[in-house]
Design a protein around this motif. Sequence first.
Motif, PDB file in Angstrom:
ATOM      1  N   VAL A  26      -2.838  -0.945  -3.209  1.00 51.14           N
ATOM      2  CA  VAL A  26      -3.804   0.042  -2.723  1.00 51.14           C
ATOM      3  C   VAL A  26      -3.101   1.384  -2.628  1.00 51.14           C
ATOM      4  O   VAL A  26      -1.972   1.468  -2.125  1.00 51.14           O
ATOM      5  CB  VAL A  26      -4.374  -0.350  -1.345  1.00 51.14           C
ATOM      6  N   GLU A  63       0.849  -1.186   0.000  1.00 54.35           N
ATOM      7  CA  GLU A  63       0.000   0.000   0.000  1.00 54.35           C
ATOM      8  C   GLU A  63       0.885   1.237   0.000  1.00 54.35           C
ATOM      9  O   GLU A  63       2.003   1.215   0.537  1.00 54.35           O
ATOM     10  CB  GLU A  63      -0.921   0.021   1.223  1.00 54.35           C
ATOM     11  N   ARG A  98      -8.147   0.853  -5.286  1.00 51.25           N
ATOM     12  CA  ARG A  98      -7.362  -0.279  -5.744  1.00 51.25           C
ATOM     13  C   ARG A  98      -6.452   0.166  -6.890  1.00 51.25           C
ATOM     14  O   ARG A  98      -6.866   0.924  -7.770  1.00 51.25           O
ATOM     15  CB  ARG A  98      -8.274  -1.407  -6.250  1.00 51.25           C
ATOM     16  N   SER A 152      -7.989   0.394   4.479  1.00 51.73           N
ATOM     17  CA  SER A 152      -7.331  -0.797   3.951  1.00 51.73           C
ATOM     18  C   SER A 152      -8.185  -2.034   4.175  1.00 51.73           C
ATOM     19  O   SER A 152      -8.302  -2.895   3.293  1.00 51.73           O
ATOM     20  CB  SER A 152      -5.966  -0.969   4.627  1.00 51.73           C
ATOM     21  N   SER A 207      -9.053   6.415  -1.064  1.00 54.35           N
ATOM     22  CA  SER A 207      -8.178   5.282  -1.358  1.00 54.35           C
ATOM     23  C   SER A 207      -8.797   4.409  -2.449  1.00 54.35           C
ATOM     24  O   SER A 207     -10.015   4.201  -2.463  1.00 54.35           O
ATOM     25  CB  SER A 207      -7.953   4.456  -0.090  1.00 54.35           C
ATOM     26  N   THR A 267      -0.434  -0.999   8.923  1.00 49.33           N
ATOM     27  CA  THR A 267      -0.410  -1.614   7.602  1.00 49.33           C
ATOM     28  C   THR A 267       0.951  -1.408   6.959  1.00 49.33           C
ATOM     29  O   THR A 267       1.723  -0.535   7.345  1.00 49.33           O
ATOM     30  CB  THR A 267      -1.509  -1.013   6.705  1.00 49.33           C
ATOM     31  N   HIS A 290      -3.497   5.284  -1.200  1.00 46.27           N
ATOM     32  CA  HIS A 290      -4.211   6.236  -0.348  1.00 46.27           C
ATOM     33  C   HIS A 290      -3.779   7.649  -0.744  1.00 46.27           C
ATOM     34  O   HIS A 290      -2.623   8.022  -0.542  1.00 46.27           O
ATOM     35  CB  HIS A 290      -3.866   6.024   1.128  1.00 46.27           C
ATOM     36  N   LEU A 318       2.876   0.130   4.700  1.00 47.06           N
ATOM     37  CA  LEU A 318       2.763   1.321   3.867  1.00 47.06           C
ATOM     38  C   LEU A 318       4.119   1.848   3.424  1.00 47.06           C
ATOM     39  O   LEU A 318       5.141   1.616   4.065  1.00 47.06           O
ATOM     40  CB  LEU A 318       2.072   2.448   4.647  1.00 47.06           C
ATOM     41  N   ARG A 359      -9.460  -4.680   1.364  1.00 47.35           N
ATOM     42  CA  ARG A 359      -8.941  -6.047   1.434  1.00 47.35           C
ATOM     43  C   ARG A 359     -10.058  -7.078   1.526  1.00 47.35           C
ATOM     44  O   ARG A 359      -9.918  -8.198   1.030  1.00 47.35           O
ATOM     45  CB  ARG A 359      -8.021  -6.214   2.642  1.00 47.35           C
TER      46      ARG A 359
END
Length: 324
Positions: A95, A10, A199, A114, A197, A37, A97, A39, A118
């Motif tokens: 992903v 992400e 995909r 997230s 955010s 997460t 953001h 990131l 997911r």
Amino acid sequence: MTLEHTDAFEAVVICTRNRPEELEETLDSIAAHPPSTNLLLAVMDASDAETKAQVQSVVENFDVVPSVHWSYTDPPSLARQRNAALDRLPTAVEVVHFIDDDVTVHPGYFEALSAVLRTRPDVGGAGGLVLEPSKDAPSARNERLQSFFFLSHTEVFLSHTEDGRVLPSGCTTSAQQPTRHDTSGLCDTEWLNGCSSYRRSILDQHRFDEVLTGYSMLEDLDLSYRIHRQARLVVQPEARLTHRRSPSNRFGAERYNHALTVHRRWFIEKHFGDVTSRLAYWWSLVGRLLATTVSSAPPRPAARRGLLHGLQTVLTRNHPLLSD
């Protein structure tokens, strides 16, 4: 730092221009509660030469997650900066953001969004609630007037009032603002603002429209409304951030109202183009003109000048966005 070999799936993308102090405050809010997460942070910077070094230093001093500063050297354009950042993200990123450079991120923001992307394969994009600390709720009278002029909720074209709708006038009802009837759980929406955010696979198909330059007004509405036609968009109220609304590099009332008039016309011509939407657009301008006339706010004369200038621009089509 380079990100080619990162295993992060992400990414947080921030596009900025001449706002090193605001960006640092935003990064501090992330550092105050490090995301759990996996990131990475990418800052696409279109600052002037004398400010770019400050922005780069802010990013290099941020060590909470892997981070990189990218210099954008073409003429500033938020839409193009975001596309340029997408092109440079590692292929492992699934992903993305997007957040602004003048927001305060609340704890759990990235985790909440997230989790939606997911666990729900039908969702292509998700946003949180955007708090505006200095913004007063409109009165019941103003809400009725906004509805009457298709500036906000309207029951003329909808069976009942809903948040997160794109109206025939090109105006919108936001699902990313707290309401008196705020409830938990996901809320479907037809559009998302710039702090949202998506995909990566969706963004491979839908790009920000690069005809939009500079501030790129309505670039978020245009992108998300296109995505809405293909995939579900939702708001997760557990994800929250505060928009501090920096005064730096922001349009004054005259320039803002001119740009909004022109860009909204561009939007409805691109996505609707029918007689109903064009009539709704002109009716909404009547409402905006009335609002600026009776307003007691100090920038009222400037706002009215900008709206009238925008009206002239739309009628003459003397703008690149309206050229045939």
